[in-house]
Motif scaffolding. Structure first.
Motif, short mmCIF file in Angstrom:
data_model
loop_
_atom_site.label_atom_id
_atom_site.label_comp_id
_atom_site.label_asym_id
_atom_site.label_seq_id
_atom_site.Cartn_x
_atom_site.Cartn_y
_atom_site.Cartn_z
N VAL A 105 14.63 -0.18 -3.69
CA VAL A 105 14.55 -0.68 -2.41
C VAL A 105 13.10 -1.40 -2.46
N ARG A 106 12.71 -2.17 -1.72
CA ARG A 106 11.61 -3.29 -1.86
C ARG A 106 11.63 -4.05 -0.58
N SER A 107 10.14 -4.43 -0.49
CA SER A 107 9.91 -4.84 0.23
C SER A 107 8.49 -5.95 0.65
N HIS A 110 4.05 -4.61 -3.51
CA HIS A 110 2.69 -4.50 -3.28
C HIS A 110 3.09 -2.64 -4.33
N SER A 111 4.51 -2.11 -4.50
CA SER A 111 4.03 -0.51 -5.12
C SER A 111 3.10 -0.84 -6.28
N LEU A 112 2.62 0.27 -6.24
CA LEU A 112 1.24 0.53 -7.56
C LEU A 112 1.68 0.81 -8.83
N THR A 165 -2.36 -1.38 10.89
CA THR A 165 -2.11 -2.06 9.31
C THR A 165 -3.15 -1.79 8.64
N GLY A 166 -3.03 -1.27 6.86
CA GLY A 166 -3.98 -1.81 6.22
C GLY A 166 -4.45 -2.78 5.92
N THR A 167 -5.51 -3.51 5.60
CA THR A 167 -6.46 -4.13 5.33
C THR A 167 -5.35 -6.16 4.72
N GLU A 168 -4.89 -5.78 3.66
CA GLU A 168 -4.54 -6.97 2.91
C GLU A 168 -2.32 -6.90 3.43
N GLY A 169 -2.92 -8.71 3.80
CA GLY A 169 -2.41 -9.32 4.63
C GLY A 169 -0.53 -9.30 3.69
N LEU A 173 5.02 -4.22 5.73
CA LEU A 173 4.53 -3.76 7.47
C LEU A 173 5.34 -2.53 6.31
N SER A 174 6.87 -2.60 5.99
CA SER A 174 7.31 -0.89 6.07
C SER A 174 6.47 0.02 4.86
N GLY A 175 6.16 -0.11 3.02
CA GLY A 175 5.41 -0.12 3.11
C GLY A 175 4.36 0.90 3.69
N THR A 177 3.26 1.12 6.27
CA THR A 177 3.89 2.49 7.74
C THR A 177 4.23 3.93 6.82
N LEU A 178 5.73 3.75 6.05
CA LEU A 178 6.52 4.75 5.85
C LEU A 178 5.99 5.22 5.31
N GLY A 179 4.89 5.29 4.07
CA GLY A 179 3.22 6.34 3.46
C GLY A 179 2.37 6.41 4.22
N ALA A 230 6.29 9.68 4.73
CA ALA A 230 7.51 10.21 3.46
C ALA A 230 8.66 8.75 3.35
N GLY A 231 8.27 8.27 3.72
CA GLY A 231 9.58 7.39 3.97
C GLY A 231 10.00 6.28 2.77
N ASN A 232 9.34 6.16 2.34
CA ASN A 232 9.02 5.10 1.13
C ASN A 232 10.40 5.79 0.06
C1 LIG Z 1 -3.88 -5.03 -2.70
C2 LIG Z 1 -3.18 -3.65 -1.97
C3 LIG Z 1 -4.02 -3.42 -0.48
C4 LIG Z 1 -3.68 -2.01 0.07
N1 LIG Z 1 -4.31 -1.49 1.03
C5 LIG Z 1 -3.48 -0.71 1.74
C6 LIG Z 1 -4.64 0.36 3.12
O1 LIG Z 1 -5.56 -1.19 3.19
N2 LIG Z 1 -4.22 0.78 3.85
C7 LIG Z 1 -3.14 1.56 2.88
O2 LIG Z 1 -3.03 2.60 3.74
N3 LIG Z 1 -2.30 1.25 2.04
C8 LIG Z 1 -2.83 0.28 1.06
N4 LIG Z 1 -2.41 -0.49 0.15
C9 LIG Z 1 -1.11 1.05 -0.84
C10 LIG Z 1 0.13 0.02 0.22
O3 LIG Z 1 0.57 0.85 1.61
C11 LIG Z 1 1.18 0.78 -0.56
O4 LIG Z 1 1.27 -0.30 -1.86
C12 LIG Z 1 2.93 0.21 0.25
O5 LIG Z 1 3.13 1.60 -0.21
C13 LIG Z 1 2.87 -0.87 -0.36
O6 LIG Z 1 4.42 -1.89 0.14
P1 LIG Z 1 5.42 -2.85 0.05
O7 LIG Z 1 6.69 -3.39 0.56
O8 LIG Z 1 4.51 -4.37 -0.58
O9 LIG Z 1 4.88 -2.37 -1.59
P2 LIG Z 1 6.60 -2.43 -2.22
O10 LIG Z 1 6.69 -2.15 -3.98
O11 LIG Z 1 8.11 -3.47 -1.82
O12 LIG Z 1 7.57 -0.62 -1.96
C14 LIG Z 1 6.70 0.62 -1.85
C15 LIG Z 1 7.34 0.92 -2.11
O13 LIG Z 1 7.50 1.61 -0.23
C16 LIG Z 1 9.28 1.91 -0.57
N5 LIG Z 1 9.79 0.71 0.26
C17 LIG Z 1 9.66 -0.30 0.94
N6 LIG Z 1 10.37 -0.95 1.72
C18 LIG Z 1 10.54 0.40 2.51
C19 LIG Z 1 12.14 0.28 3.12
N7 LIG Z 1 12.01 -0.52 3.80
N8 LIG Z 1 12.40 1.07 3.88
C20 LIG Z 1 12.87 2.34 2.43
N9 LIG Z 1 11.78 2.03 1.19
C21 LIG Z 1 11.16 1.15 1.33
C22 LIG Z 1 9.96 1.31 -2.70
O14 LIG Z 1 11.24 1.04 -2.45
C23 LIG Z 1 8.27 1.49 -3.30
O15 LIG Z 1 8.90 3.22 -3.34
C24 LIG Z 1 -3.09 -1.50 -0.17
C25 LIG Z 1 -1.83 -1.72 -1.22
C26 LIG Z 1 -2.11 -2.74 -2.70
C27 LIG Z 1 -1.80 -2.81 -3.48
#
Ligand SMILES: Cc1cc2nc3c(=O)[nH]c(=O)nc-3n(C[C@H](O)[C@H](O)[C@H](O)COP(=O)(O)OP(=O)(O)OC[C@H]3O[C@@H](n4cnc5c(N)ncnc54)[C@H](O)[C@@H]3O)c2cc1C
Length: 495
Positions: A105-107, A110-112, A165-169, A173-175, A177-179, A230-232
């Protein structure tokens, strides 16, 4: 997004047959005829077809569509579905199950560790689900799960509302919030997941089907608890998120810069002894770089003068350069964003929480490692906890780190975007060794880890992310995903 030549890599991956999945009626990398695959003999629901914006390896959009934010990780999925509605998600999950294809699943991408993408599998991307409905009277906002944080913050702020929310726009939002999700408003409003009151989520049913269900305090409340931290990628695909939003008319934003790291001990001590105990409206982050120390602070519903007064113990160390701003939260948030194009291509972080203040020896470790940081972008980042974080919302959360004084992470960033895959960058081994040694040196002073910034290869990651909640999470996994359809390197396994 920039695209370096991925076609050659794609071809070599396919030739090597890395983890290839062969779907009946198609080949591992040719899914043009995927919808015409043989019917699944034992499936209780009709054969599914992929719907929405479907991107195959042969499409010109594929290179961009398969790229993640962290270019250290490259993946070549069999097919990517950009869902346009919940039914597209139901169809995609059903299709993956009926054809036994690995899925992610991807939103916001930003998965690290690159875990929202998968070689030769199906990526279900929900980033184009962008709806917004705000009920001003009830102070409730329901948004499509595809919003990124910038879209969420600015849209809510136009109506003088906010959620954490976190700081990077550009982070999804899903990724976030769910963690859990922390940022400048965490000490005032709690974690992002604390305000999540309902979610629509597509889950597996039977042996080869899928359906959308609601997780709220009154329906599937155990699943709502699990999604709060733990929703990610563990239980299903979240397609919409409903938050309790807080009124927010404006913020004060302060940035202080100390040249060099000579004031590190003074600044760090002043910060860790005040920031976690300050007025709940004050959120702060400290960033230690090779050549400078940066303090960022947001005071909700306050003035710059008030914020500077609260920060006085820190700002009185040395001679920092201070800038102050006051305004609408959306404008301030948009103003401090760094465009992705100018960010380093490759990143590696190590997450940790701290319950007791760092002794001098720990700050010495930071000073020592920052002096040998692989690049100027590499940094040691902290976020003050305390305030509203200690309060669990009604129904509780899987996020456990309520008693932390602060969160911190050493982070290495290197390489230029769009030039070469991260693994080929000559700086990669040095940056990876630096982060591994730095995080190891801090182990005596830290405790736990943040699932949104996963520590790959960490022993006992289950407890580090979720503490004693892990056991309950496994039970909930068994209930909603008994066949472990949603799995990746550190996913919650069924009990
Ligand atoms: C530059 C940077 C700055 C950050 N700053 C902060 C911060 O200030 N505060 C903070 O708390 N975190 C921060 N993070 C961590 C960030 O919260 C996680 O990287 C987050 O999981 C990214 O979500 P995404 O949707 O962009 O990534 P994605 O790669 O799309 O997804 C990340 C994970 O979430 C799952 N997922 C995504 N969408 C869904 C969905 N709709 N349903 C179920 N699972 C889903 C994916 O399968 C994957 O396991 C930062 C990360 C980066 C890279």
């Amino acid at each position: 997004m920039n695209a370096f030549s991925r076609r050659g890599l794609l071809r070599s991956t396919a030739v090597a047959g890395l983890g290839a999945v062969v779907v009946p009626g198609t080949t591992a990398v040719d899914t043009a005829s995927a919808s015409a695959v043989a019917q699944c003999a034992h499936c209780p629901c009709p054969p599914a077809e992929l719907t929405g914006r479907v991107v195959h390896p042969s499409d010109p959009a594929y290179a961009d569509a398969s790229l993640g934010w962290d270019e250290l990780f490259s993946h070549y999925p069999l097919v990517i579905v950009f869902a346009q509605n919940t039914q597209d998600v139901v169809n995609a999950l059903t299709w993956a199950r009926q054809h036994d294809v690995a899925l992610r699943v991807r939103s916001g991408r930003h998965s690290l560790e690159g875990w929202s993408n998968v070689d030769n599998g199906l990526v279900i991307d929900i980033s184009e689900l962008k709806s917004v409905h705000i009920d001003r009277t009830a102070r409730i906002a329901t948004v499509g799960a595809g919003l990124n944080q910038l879209e969420a913050v600015t849209t809510l702020a136009k109506q003088n509302f906010a959620v954490t929310t976190g700081t990077e726009g550009s982070v999804g939002l899903s990724g976030a919030t769910l963690g859990g999700g922390f940022g400048f408003l965490t000490r005032w409003l709690g974690m992002a997941c604390d305000s999540l009151v309902e979610a629509e989520i597509v889950v597996p049913t039977g042996t080869g089907c899928a359906k959308a269900i609601t997780a709220s305090l009154s329906e599937n409340a155990d699943l709502l608890w699990a999604l709060r931290g733990a929703g990610n990628g563990n239980f299903g695909i979240v397609t919409s998120l409903t938050y309790r939003v807080a009124p927010l008319n404006g913020v004060a934003y302060i940035q202080a810069t100390w040249p060099g790291t000579g004031d590190l001990h003074g600044v760090f001590d002043a910060w860790q002894s005040t920031a976690p105990h300050a007025d709940d409206r004050l959120g702060t982050q400290l960033e230690v770089h090779k050549n400078q120390i940066l303090l960022f602070a947001v005071l909700a519903e306050g003035t710059p003068a008030e914020a500077e007064q609260m920060l006085a113990p820190i700002l009185s160390v040395g001679s920092p350069q201070i800038t102050a701003q006051q305004g609408n939260w959306g404008d301030v948030y948009a103003g401090f964003q760094v465009p992705i194009d100018v960010e380093p291509a490759n990143w590696k972080f190590f997450s940790q929480f701290t319950r007791k203040p760092f002794p001098k020896a720990a700050v010495d470790v930071i000073a020592q490692f920052m002096s040998t940081a692989p690049t100027d972008d590499s940094n040691f980042f902290t976020q003050a906890f305390g305030g509203a974080v200690v309060k669990r919302p009604k129904g509780g959360t899987a996020f456990p780190h309520r008693d932390a004084l602060f969160y911190s992470e050493p982070g290495a960033g290197w390489g230029q975007r769009g030039t070469q895959p991260g693994v080929c960058d000559p700086l990669t081994p040095q940056a990876q060794a630096w982060i591994a040694e730095f995080s190891q040196a801090l182990r005596p002073y830290v405790d736990g880890a943040y699932v949104n910034v996963p520590n790959v290869g960490m022993q006992g990651w289950e407890k580090a992310y979720w503490g004693s909640n892990f056991r309950r999470l496994r039970g909930i996994k068994t209930k909603y995903d008994p066949y472990n359809v949603f799995q990746y390197e550190q996913s919650v396994p069924p009990a």
